[in-house]
Scaffold this motif. Structure first.
Motif, PDB file in Angstrom:
ATOM      1  N   ILE A 235     -21.349  48.363  97.305  1.00  9.97           N
ATOM      2  CA  ILE A 235     -20.743  49.389  96.451  1.00  9.97           C
ATOM      3  C   ILE A 235     -21.753  49.763  95.370  1.00  9.97           C
ATOM      4  N   LEU A 236     -22.060  51.048  95.270  1.00 11.57           N
ATOM      5  CA  LEU A 236     -22.949  51.565  94.234  1.00 11.57           C
ATOM      6  C   LEU A 236     -22.116  52.389  93.263  1.00 11.57           C
ATOM      7  N   TYR A 237     -22.430  52.277  91.972  1.00 18.89           N
ATOM      8  CA  TYR A 237     -21.713  53.151  91.036  1.00 18.89           C
ATOM      9  C   TYR A 237     -22.534  53.412  89.786  1.00 18.89           C
ATOM     10  N   THR A 238     -22.184  54.509  89.122  1.00 20.79           N
ATOM     11  CA  THR A 238     -22.768  54.872  87.839  1.00 20.79           C
ATOM     12  C   THR A 238     -21.756  55.715  87.085  1.00 20.79           C
ATOM     13  N   CYS A 239     -22.023  55.952  85.807  1.00 24.82           N
ATOM     14  CA  CYS A 239     -21.126  56.790  85.006  1.00 24.82           C
ATOM     15  C   CYS A 239     -21.283  58.251  85.418  1.00 24.82           C
ATOM     16  N   LYS A 240     -20.185  58.992  85.363  1.00 25.28           N
ATOM     17  CA  LYS A 240     -20.288  60.425  85.619  1.00 25.28           C
ATOM     18  C   LYS A 240     -20.666  61.165  84.340  1.00 25.28           C
ATOM     19  N   TYR A 241     -20.080  60.739  83.216  1.00 27.00           N
ATOM     20  CA  TYR A 241     -20.356  61.372  81.928  1.00 27.00           C
ATOM     21  C   TYR A 241     -20.889  60.327  80.954  1.00 27.00           C
ATOM     22  N   PHE A 242     -21.378  60.792  79.811  1.00 28.53           N
ATOM     23  CA  PHE A 242     -21.940  59.879  78.818  1.00 28.53           C
ATOM     24  C   PHE A 242     -20.905  58.885  78.303  1.00 28.53           C
TER      25      PHE A 242
END
Length: 213
Positions: free
Chosen positions: A192-199
């Protein structure tokens, strides 16, 4: 007289079109440098992003599963591969070192964080969870951001490959699902890869992948 009026109207149209194209050009130019501008205006953005990445990403606990024989074996040992772990996503130019620190910031500063207490390429009883900054640090240039962060994770597609280099072995995964949400929805993935969409938002970009080699 009519000819002069026509020429004047035509000139006005060209002027308007010129301003429109100029505005579009400025927007296109501004997109890559917008993180630098925002960080200069508010240096706390990086801390906000770290908080959002390190917050809980699942609503229910992930229960370890008994690993079944799936035909997967250890990939061949390759002494030419780096000894340090890396994640490689060719589609978006990511070649990012993986850190396993219990303190997310220690890993995120240098690249990608492997969420503690979950899977590794050598232990598939739990999914591997990899997280990285989307926007990163003010001192990162554009090239560094593309290489180390998940800034372009949203541009990956189903079928794209994700490679994890681990103990000088190359593990290959294929993305099979995309999502944008606050929490993990698919607990069956190998990776599973993830990151923030917004600041400053708990909304995240997720990619789910399974090992194929």
């Amino acid at each position: 007289m009519k000819k002069n009026i026509f020429i004047k109207k035509l000139s006005n149209i060209y002027v308007i079109l010129g301003f429109v194209f100029l505005g579009i050009s400025l927007i296109v130019i501004a997109i890559p440098v917008s993180p630098y501008i925002l960080y200069r205006l508010n240096p706390d953005f990086t801390n906000d992003e770290i908080d959002n990445i390190s917050q809980k990403v699942f609503e229910d606990p992930i229960i370890p599963v008994e690993v079944e024989e799936t035909g997967h074996t250890l990939p061949d040992f390759n002494p030419s591969l780096p000894e340090e772990p890396y994640v490689v996503i060719s589609r978006i130019g990511v070649y990012s070192p993986i850190g396993e620190s219990s303190n997310p910031e220690d890993s995120l500063r240098n690249g990608t964080w492997m969420v503690s207490d979950y899977g590794t390429p050598e232990d598939s009883s739990l999914p591997i969870i990899l997280a990285a900054h989307r926007f990163g640090y003010v001192y990162w240039d554009h090239t560094t951001r593309d290489k180390l962060s998940f800034f372009n994770l949203s541009k990956t597609k189903i079928g794209d490959s994700v490679i994890i280099i681990w103990n000088q072995r190359e593990y290959i995964y294929k993305i099979y699902a995309e999502d944008e949400a606050t929490f993990i929805k698919d607990y069956e993935a190998d990776l599973i890869l993830y990151t923030c969409k917004y600041f400053n938002s708990p909304h995240r970009i997720f990619r789910y992948a399974n090992r194929v080699n």
